[in-house]
Design a protein around this motif. Structure first.
Motif, PDB file in Angstrom:
ATOM      1  N   THR A 286       0.829  -1.209   0.000  1.00 15.50           N
ATOM      2  CA  THR A 286       0.000   0.000   0.000  1.00 15.50           C
ATOM      3  C   THR A 286       0.861   1.254   0.000  1.00 15.50           C
ATOM      4  N   THR A 287       1.923   1.249   0.800  1.00 17.60           N
ATOM      5  CA  THR A 287       2.831   2.403   0.837  1.00 17.60           C
ATOM      6  C   THR A 287       3.490   2.618  -0.519  1.00 17.60           C
ATOM      7  N   LEU A 288       3.945   1.531  -1.133  1.00 14.90           N
ATOM      8  CA  LEU A 288       4.570   1.652  -2.456  1.00 14.90           C
ATOM      9  C   LEU A 288       3.562   2.135  -3.489  1.00 14.90           C
ATOM     10  N   MET A 289       2.351   1.588  -3.431  1.00 13.53           N
ATOM     11  CA  MET A 289       1.315   2.011  -4.377  1.00 13.53           C
ATOM     12  C   MET A 289       1.003   3.492  -4.195  1.00 13.53           C
ATOM     13  N   SER A 290       1.046   3.961  -2.969  1.00 12.55           N
ATOM     14  CA  SER A 290       0.777   5.375  -2.689  1.00 12.55           C
ATOM     15  C   SER A 290       1.852   6.257  -3.326  1.00 12.55           C
ATOM     16  N   LEU A 291       3.098   5.806  -3.253  1.00  8.05           N
ATOM     17  CA  LEU A 291       4.175   6.549  -3.902  1.00  8.05           C
ATOM     18  C   LEU A 291       4.039   6.509  -5.422  1.00  8.05           C
ATOM     19  N   PHE A 292       3.761   5.311  -5.943  1.00  7.82           N
ATOM     20  CA  PHE A 292       3.699   5.138  -7.394  1.00  7.82           C
ATOM     21  C   PHE A 292       2.499   5.861  -8.003  1.00  7.82           C
ATOM     22  N   LYS A 293       1.373   5.875  -7.259  1.00  6.30           N
ATOM     23  CA  LYS A 293       0.168   6.540  -7.761  1.00  6.30           C
ATOM     24  C   LYS A 293       0.151   8.024  -7.418  1.00  6.30           C
ATOM     25  N   ARG A 294       1.213   8.487  -6.749  1.00  8.21           N
ATOM     26  CA  ARG A 294       1.430   9.906  -6.473  1.00  8.21           C
ATOM     27  C   ARG A 294       0.418  10.492  -5.483  1.00  8.21           C
ATOM     28  N   THR A 295      -0.144   9.647  -4.588  1.00  3.97           N
ATOM     29  CA  THR A 295      -1.018  10.192  -3.544  1.00  3.97           C
ATOM     30  C   THR A 295      -0.204  10.688  -2.358  1.00  3.97           C
ATOM     31  N   VAL A 296       1.034  10.279  -2.245  1.00  2.00           N
ATOM     32  CA  VAL A 296       1.927  10.759  -1.205  1.00  2.00           C
ATOM     33  C   VAL A 296       3.189  11.293  -1.883  1.00  2.00           C
ATOM     34  N   LEU A 297       3.665  12.433  -1.396  1.00  2.00           N
ATOM     35  CA  LEU A 297       4.826  13.113  -1.988  1.00  2.00           C
ATOM     36  C   LEU A 297       4.736  13.166  -3.509  1.00  2.00           C
TER      37      LEU A 297
END
Length: 744
Positions: A286-297
């Motif tokens: 989930t953390t990686l997906m958040s980075l990859f999908k640009r929802t975080v940073l």
């Protein structure tokens, strides 16, 4: 660094700038501080600290410098001295950036190669050689607009990008934030990342980023729950990390995820909602997906390296990405790599000429790991000898060595699993070679039970078809010669399982392979050549000990019988048995076993080759066999040429005899004459007709005449020997050891 202030020094300056009341207020607040993990300052020590320097020393002694700076920043903010707090914080951030770069330098400037000597570390800058990197345009779902392509050995044919230009803005000033670097195993992805990190530290690459965090996906795969901040912390060596400053300037961050395929889980459907808080810990995917999908940073940049087999999974969870594919070494880069590896110019030149003289090895050198394999083996050969004219390591051995390197890239699979997987992989390779097929559909992979991401990605590249084609993905081996290597292994790999009940399955019939090659399928040449090399006892032993796969020697008798019989159909009844195909010598050179060579050549009395261009590697194989062949009494070479590389260089006569290249630069006929004159040779007739002989060939021929009393007939055709050449021949004829009766 010299001339640069530390945050601790700035703290001292800030305290010295306070009024007496301000200094006392700071001390009062400091007396109430309780810092976890360090000693609190005793009250009597605070009373004695009557000046800023004493107080700073006291704080450093009890808290440590980093913690003392953090405490001071907090106290200045409480005192409403925000300018002082920001000044110290700014210096702390600058200092931390320097410390982080020093840490990266220690981690990445030097590295240890597989099988390197204990404690031997190599410099990335001295070894790294530029790769050919091509820009690709897969869609966000992994579809490749132009369909699949196989371009083995074509690293010179594409407009390329260098490491230095990966993150440079385009003509419109726009820089890509998400980059994917694709490459098969051994293509140099990790080494390229190392080079990027080194150049970032040196200030010559990615200068727009304050922080570049390189995350090894193999290590990351063991994590269960992480936050983005945890990912950053794993890369940072110091506890007092200015996390807030780093995360608040997200456009100054580059995350590098090296080896995405090692994660081994799909990212398309996370089990919980994506995160927007870099401090929030969630499941790793989930953390990686958040980075990859640009929802975080979302303003940070990403560079992800992956093998082609993981590309479709990755493509589903990226947006706005740009793809780059490593195609390997160009022709110029291959030569440069050899010079970087050996460092000694003479050894580098010898090794590169040897490799370029073998078109199979030279073609495989497009793969950086194969270039390393060849250099490693040739380095061992040069350690034992002064040249490579009699290198004992044939092409197959280098293929087996490369396979052992690939095995070091896999996870901890059981050996039984590996044996079964290799058998299925080799079956796929052999079926493809028989059918002139280099691309395999996803259904074929699954039907054979090869859909094991941990192993499949080591050997096959995944090619993604354009939209509208419903065959799924397709696969290819990383190089055609590697497919031919595994096809040969299919026939000799020991298989404990019952014979495949599928009537359409390819039979392990060595004789059918050899018969087809003899009759019409000359494209099977390299597969047959590898077959001989694989049943060499040393290859069998090496494969068992270093790779963990069992090769059966049962095919040896079939190979021996085939070589003994194959030339009978080319000779007339009553005619002496002659070897009339150059490939026979290559097959025996791959076997590289004296007793086997003698068993084959004992059936023949001569060589009869026509219209052949003998490369240095051909000459090496031919000479190897002649030296084992006591029953050789006649050699005929008609319209054959002796290829010699670097003819533009000075002749051997310009070098001292002890020079390592003395033998190499002499006439190419010198090597053949040395072999023909070996102890025990019974050579009676030598015919070199229309072979383009020159004056330089006559020294070797003269020596052979003088030292080989059994030689009775010498025919030289129309060679342009010149007066000097004739004199050299006459000198040999006048020697007492010469018993020549016929000279034409």
């Amino acid at each position: 660094m010299a001339g640069e202030e530390s945050a601790f020094t700035v703290l001292l300056g800030a305290l010295e700038g306070l009024t007496l009341e301000g200094f006392q207020e700071f001390k009062t607040k400091l007396s109430h501080v309780h810092n976890e993990g360090s000693w609190n300052i005793p009250k009597d020590a605070l009373v004695k600290a009557t000046c800023p320097s004493t107080l700073v020393s006291c704080m450093g002694k009890n808290y440590g410098e980093d913690a003392a700076v953090d405490v001071a920043i907090r106290l200045f903010e409480e005192m409403n001295q925000r300018d002082l707090a920001e000044k110290i914080l700014d210096e702390k951030v600058k200092e931390y950036k320097r410390k982080y770069r020093e840490h990266v330098a220690r981690e990445f400037l030097r590295y240890k190669e597989v099988d390197s000597c204990l404690g031997e570390n190599l410099s990335v800058s001295s070894r790294y050689t530029d790769l050919t990197i091509a820009k690709k345009s897969w869609s966000q779902h992994g579809g490749e607009p132009e369909g699949a392509d196989v371009s083995w050995g074509c690293a010179d044919t594409t407009a390329t990008i260098t490491v230095q230009t990966l993150f440079k803005p385009d003509e419109g000033g726009q820089a890509t934030q998400v980059m994917v670097l694709v490459g098969a195993p051994g293509m140099g992805k990790t080494m390229t990342i190392r080079k990027m990190m080194v150049e970032w530290v040196e200030g010559t690459l990615c200068t727009q980023f304050d922080y570049v965090f390189c995350i090894d996906c193999k290590e990351l795969s063991f994590s269960k729950e992480v936050s983005v901040l945890d990912l950053v912390s794993k890369c940072c060596p110091h506890q007092q990390m200015p996390a807030g400053n780093i995360l608040d300037n997200q456009e100054k961050i580059l995350f590098i995820f090296d080896g995405f395929e090692a994660l081994g889980f799909p990212l398309a459907q996370p089990k919980d909602e994506l995160s927007s808080d870099p401090r929030e810990a969630k499941l790793l995917e989930t953390t990686l997906m958040s980075l990859f999908k640009r929802t975080v940073l979302p303003e940070s940049s990403l560079l992800i390296t992956t093998r082609p087999t993981a590309l479709q999974n990755l493509g589903r969870c990226l947006e706005g990405e740009c793809y780059m594919e490593i195609l390997g070494f160009s022709a110029a880069a291959r030569e440069e790599y050899f010079h970087r590896y050996f460092e000694n110019a003479n050894k580098a030149e010898m090794a590169f000429r040897f490799t370029r003289g073998n078109k199979i090895l030279y073609s495989l050198c497009i793969i950086p790991a194969m270039s390393w394999t060849i250099c490693t083996i040739l380095e061992q050969e040069l350690y034992k000898k002064n040249n490579l004219l009699e290198c004992s390591k044939a092409t197959t051995y280098m293929g087996v060595f490369y396979l052992s390197w690939l095995m070091k890239c896999r996870g901890s699979n059981a050996q039984q699993d590996l044996q079964q997987f290799l058998h299925k992989l080799c079956s796929l390779a052999a079926d493809g070679i028989w059918k002139h097929k280099v691309l395999f559909e996803e259904k074929e992979i699954k039907d054979l039970g090869l859909d094991r991401p941990d192993l499949l990605s080591l050997f096959l590249c995944e090619k993604i078809l354009k939209k509208g084609i419903d065959h799924g993905n397709i696969y290819s081996f990383t190089h055609l010669h590697l497919q031919e290597f595994f096809a040969a292994m299919f026939y000799v790999l020991d298989d404990d399982e019952a014979t495949d009940s599928n009537p359409e399955a390819l039979a392990k019939d060595v004789n059918m392979l050899l018969e087809s090659y003899s009759k019409s399928r000359k494209d099977l040449n390299l597969t047959v050549q590898f077959l001989f090399g694989l049943v060499n006892p040393k290859s069998i032993e090496y494969a068992g000990e270093r790779i963990g796969c069992r090769i059966s020697p049962r095919a040896r008798e079939d190979l021996l019988r085939w070589l003994q019989m194959r030339h009978r159909g080319l000779s007339h009844t009553g005619e002496a048995m002659m070897v009339k195909e150059l490939d026979t010598f290559h097959f025996l050179f791959e076997m590289n076993e004296k007793s086997f060579v003698q068993s084959v050549l004992g059936c023949f009395t001569g060589i009869d080759l026509h219209d052949v261009r003998l490369t240095p590697y051909d000459q090496m194989a031919l000479c190897f066999c002649i030296k084992q062949w006591d029953g050789l009494d006649s050699v005929t070479l008609r319209s054959c040429s002796f290829h010699q590389q670097h003819r533009r260089e000075e002749p051997a006569t310009g070098l001292p005899r002890q020079h390592p290249r003395w033998d190499e630069l002499r006439s190419p006929l010198h090597r053949l004459c040395q072999a023909l004159g070996h102890v025990g040779s019974s050579l009676q007739s030598l015919r070199l007709q229309w072979c383009g002989l020159t004056e330089g060939s006559c020294e070797a021929l003269g020596t052979l005449l003088a030292t080989h009393p059994s030689l009775a007939c010498l025919e030289l055709g129309d060679g342009a020997l010149g007066d000097g050449g004739v004199r050299l021949l006459c000198s040999g004829l006048q020697q007492p050891g010469c018993h020549l009766r016929i000279l034409r």
